[in-house]
Design an enzyme around this catalytic site. Structure first.
Site, PDB file in Angstrom:
ATOM      1  N   ASN A 146      -8.180  -6.504  -7.557  1.00 43.52           N
ATOM      2  CA  ASN A 146      -7.916  -5.737  -8.782  1.00 43.52           C
ATOM      3  C   ASN A 146      -6.468  -5.898  -9.223  1.00 43.52           C
ATOM      4  O   ASN A 146      -6.173  -6.010 -10.415  1.00 43.52           O
ATOM      5  CB  ASN A 146      -8.235  -4.256  -8.555  1.00 43.52           C
ATOM      6  CG  ASN A 146      -9.717  -4.000  -8.403  1.00 43.52           C
ATOM      7  OD1 ASN A 146     -10.544  -4.692  -8.982  1.00 43.52           O
ATOM      8  ND2 ASN A 146     -10.065  -2.994  -7.606  1.00 43.52           N
ATOM      9  N   ARG A 171      -7.989   0.305   3.860  1.00 44.76           N
ATOM     10  CA  ARG A 171      -6.938   0.356   4.873  1.00 44.76           C
ATOM     11  C   ARG A 171      -5.583   0.628   4.213  1.00 44.76           C
ATOM     12  O   ARG A 171      -5.202  -0.029   3.253  1.00 44.76           O
ATOM     13  CB  ARG A 171      -6.898  -0.999   5.592  1.00 44.76           C
ATOM     14  CG  ARG A 171      -5.822  -1.163   6.632  1.00 44.76           C
ATOM     15  CD  ARG A 171      -5.797  -2.593   7.160  1.00 44.76           C
ATOM     16  NE  ARG A 171      -5.600  -3.582   6.106  1.00 44.76           N
ATOM     17  CZ  ARG A 171      -5.382  -4.873   6.322  1.00 44.76           C
ATOM     18  NH1 ARG A 171      -5.369  -5.340   7.559  1.00 44.76           N
ATOM     19  NH2 ARG A 171      -5.208  -5.705   5.333  1.00 44.76           N
ATOM     20  N   CYS A 186     -12.068  -1.308  -4.982  1.00 46.50           N
ATOM     21  CA  CYS A 186     -11.261  -2.290  -4.240  1.00 46.50           C
ATOM     22  C   CYS A 186     -11.825  -3.656  -4.565  1.00 46.50           C
ATOM     23  O   CYS A 186     -12.992  -3.938  -4.288  1.00 46.50           O
ATOM     24  CB  CYS A 186     -11.322  -2.002  -2.745  1.00 46.50           C
ATOM     25  SG  CYS A 186     -10.544  -3.290  -1.728  1.00 46.50           S
ATOM     26  N   GLY A 187     -11.011  -4.509  -5.183  1.00 49.45           N
ATOM     27  CA  GLY A 187     -11.498  -5.802  -5.659  1.00 49.45           C
ATOM     28  C   GLY A 187     -12.027  -6.704  -4.566  1.00 49.45           C
ATOM     29  O   GLY A 187     -13.102  -7.299  -4.693  1.00 49.45           O
ATOM     30  N   THR A 188     -11.284  -6.816  -3.456  1.00 48.45           N
ATOM     31  CA  THR A 188     -11.762  -7.683  -2.378  1.00 48.45           C
ATOM     32  C   THR A 188     -12.993  -7.081  -1.706  1.00 48.45           C
ATOM     33  O   THR A 188     -13.876  -7.802  -1.241  1.00 48.45           O
ATOM     34  CB  THR A 188     -10.659  -7.945  -1.338  1.00 48.45           C
ATOM     35  OG1 THR A 188     -10.158  -6.704  -0.834  1.00 48.45           O
ATOM     36  CG2 THR A 188      -9.522  -8.761  -1.950  1.00 48.45           C
ATOM     37  N   ASN A 207      -8.518 -10.329   3.190  1.00 46.92           N
ATOM     38  CA  ASN A 207      -8.428  -9.009   3.820  1.00 46.92           C
ATOM     39  C   ASN A 207      -9.641  -8.789   4.719  1.00 46.92           C
ATOM     40  O   ASN A 207     -10.737  -9.243   4.399  1.00 46.92           O
ATOM     41  CB  ASN A 207      -8.412  -7.881   2.780  1.00 46.92           C
ATOM     42  CG  ASN A 207      -7.472  -8.131   1.632  1.00 46.92           C
ATOM     43  OD1 ASN A 207      -7.452  -9.212   1.070  1.00 46.92           O
ATOM     44  ND2 ASN A 207      -6.730  -7.135   1.255  1.00 46.92           N
ATOM     45  N   CYS A 267      -5.248  -8.635  -3.036  1.00 44.29           N
ATOM     46  CA  CYS A 267      -5.731  -7.481  -3.806  1.00 44.29           C
ATOM     47  C   CYS A 267      -6.361  -8.017  -5.079  1.00 44.29           C
ATOM     48  O   CYS A 267      -5.653  -8.470  -5.984  1.00 44.29           O
ATOM     49  CB  CYS A 267      -4.583  -6.524  -4.109  1.00 44.29           C
ATOM     50  SG  CYS A 267      -5.065  -5.140  -5.154  1.00 44.29           S
ATOM     51  N   ASN A 327       0.825  -1.202   0.000  1.00 41.64           N
ATOM     52  CA  ASN A 327       0.000   0.000   0.000  1.00 41.64           C
ATOM     53  C   ASN A 327       0.869   1.266   0.000  1.00 41.64           C
ATOM     54  O   ASN A 327       2.074   1.199   0.270  1.00 41.64           O
ATOM     55  CB  ASN A 327      -0.903   0.002   1.237  1.00 41.64           C
ATOM     56  CG  ASN A 327      -1.943  -1.092   1.199  1.00 41.64           C
ATOM     57  OD1 ASN A 327      -2.644  -1.252   0.204  1.00 41.64           O
ATOM     58  ND2 ASN A 327      -2.042  -1.855   2.280  1.00 41.64           N
TER      59      ASN A 327
END
Length: 326
Positions: free
Chosen positions: A79, A217, A225-227, A164, A77, A68
């Site tokens: 994406n 985060r 945010c993919g997740t 996550n 992640c 990050n």
């Protein structure tokens, strides 16, 4: 140190991809943190939501580590995984690969187009866990649409790990100020959430359609945010708003993805399908000690990909506006 990079994005969640699979870079852990904080700086030369280190794996086709902007490392992640998956698929001339992440080995499959001239890549999001004790100090074994009074007196939250940590809440309308305030508060409350958390608001848009906005985060408010979109899709299935094993269109500030939530025995598996778009490639001279960088070559832009994705974004805006007025 000279480093070749590809600037890429999934739903305009943008990344710097660094190839350690076919290049001979040797980064220490402190180097990775410095690279992330330097290159992700929005006031700097590049600016990004994260760094995708694409590395060799002992048992999979590649390994992904994502850092990050604050230098912390994400468990996963979605994406970013699509972007890494595309890169490795093209390098190996294959349509399907396996990528090692910190929590699991995950498949990436090329899946036609998500929109005209925008290739799609589908990734598996797992392991999926509904145990809030994995990231929240609580005695509850399940936290689905329940209040967290220290964060909000009015909203209810669902706790999901994918892997996550995510807190998801349903709202009739999304207000960035409220989301940002709750996101910051959640990540400052180490007594409740010792390692922080991603916070997402979901706005239903109709049959199998939702809009998701996320406070990520280590990042803050992001285009996507993919997740988080995966966890949000699962939440709508748990709340019987959307259906299991059917495509859910998840719209965001950066475009849209398609999620499918499946159940295998007692376990949930989420498929996340979306773009993996290249913006440009260049070579950087990075001074890790002083955290500065300069370009050593002219940027090579992927103009056709940029134009095709702009059309997808316009289509997404039209769909959101149409749903909002129904």
């Amino acid at each position: 140190m000279n480093i070749e990079i590809i600037k890429c994005h999934g739903s305009n969640n943008d990344f710097v991809l660094i190839d350690e699979l076919f290049q001979t870079y040797h980064f220490s852990e402190s180097d990775r943190v410095s690279i992330a904080t330097t290159l992700c700086d929005r006031d700097g030369l590049i600016g990004a939501d994260g760094i995708l280190f694409t590395m060799p794996s002992n048992h999979a086709d590649a390994r992904m580590r994502m850092f990050n902007p604050d230098g912390s490392e994400a468990e996963m992640c979605g994406n970013g995984l699509r972007c890494v998956g595309r890169y490795v698929c093209e390098k190996l001339d294959r349509n399907e690969i396996m990528v090692e992440t910190n929590e699991a080995d995950l498949s990436v499959v090329k899946k036609g187009e998500i929109y005209d001239d925008v290739p799609a890549y589908e990734v598996s999001i797992e392991p999926v866990r509904l145990d809030p004790q994995l990231f929240m100090k609580t005695e509850k074994k399940l936290h689905v649409e329940l209040p967290i009074e220290t964060l909000s007196e009015d909203l209810t939250f669902t706790a999901v790990s994918v892997p996550n940590p995510h807190l998801i809440t349903m709202v009739p309308e999304i207000h960035d100020e409220n989301l940002s305030s709750i996101g910051k508060q959640a990540n400052e409350d180490k007594n409740l959430l010792p390692s922080g958390v991603n916070v997402s608001f979901i706005q239903p848009l109709g049959d199998q359609k939702i809009f998701v906005r996320t406070y990520e985060r280590g990042v803050g408010l992001t285009n996507a945010c993919g997740t988080a979109m995966s966890a949000s899709s699962l939440t709508t299935v748990l709340l019987e708003i959307n259906q299991l094993s059917k495509e859910i269109y998840v719209y965001n500030r950066g475009g849209y993805v398609i999620c499918v939530v499946e159940k295998q025995g007692d376990e949930y598996v989420i498929k996340l399908r979306g773009n993996a778009t290249y913006e440009y490639k260049t070579t950087l001279d990075i001074d890790l000690e002083n955290k500065t960088c300069k370009e050593q070559s002219d940027r090579v832009w992927f103009e056709q990909e940029k134009e095709a994705y702009a059309k997808l974004q316009e289509h997404a805006k039209e769909e959101i506006n149409l749903a909002a007025h129904e």
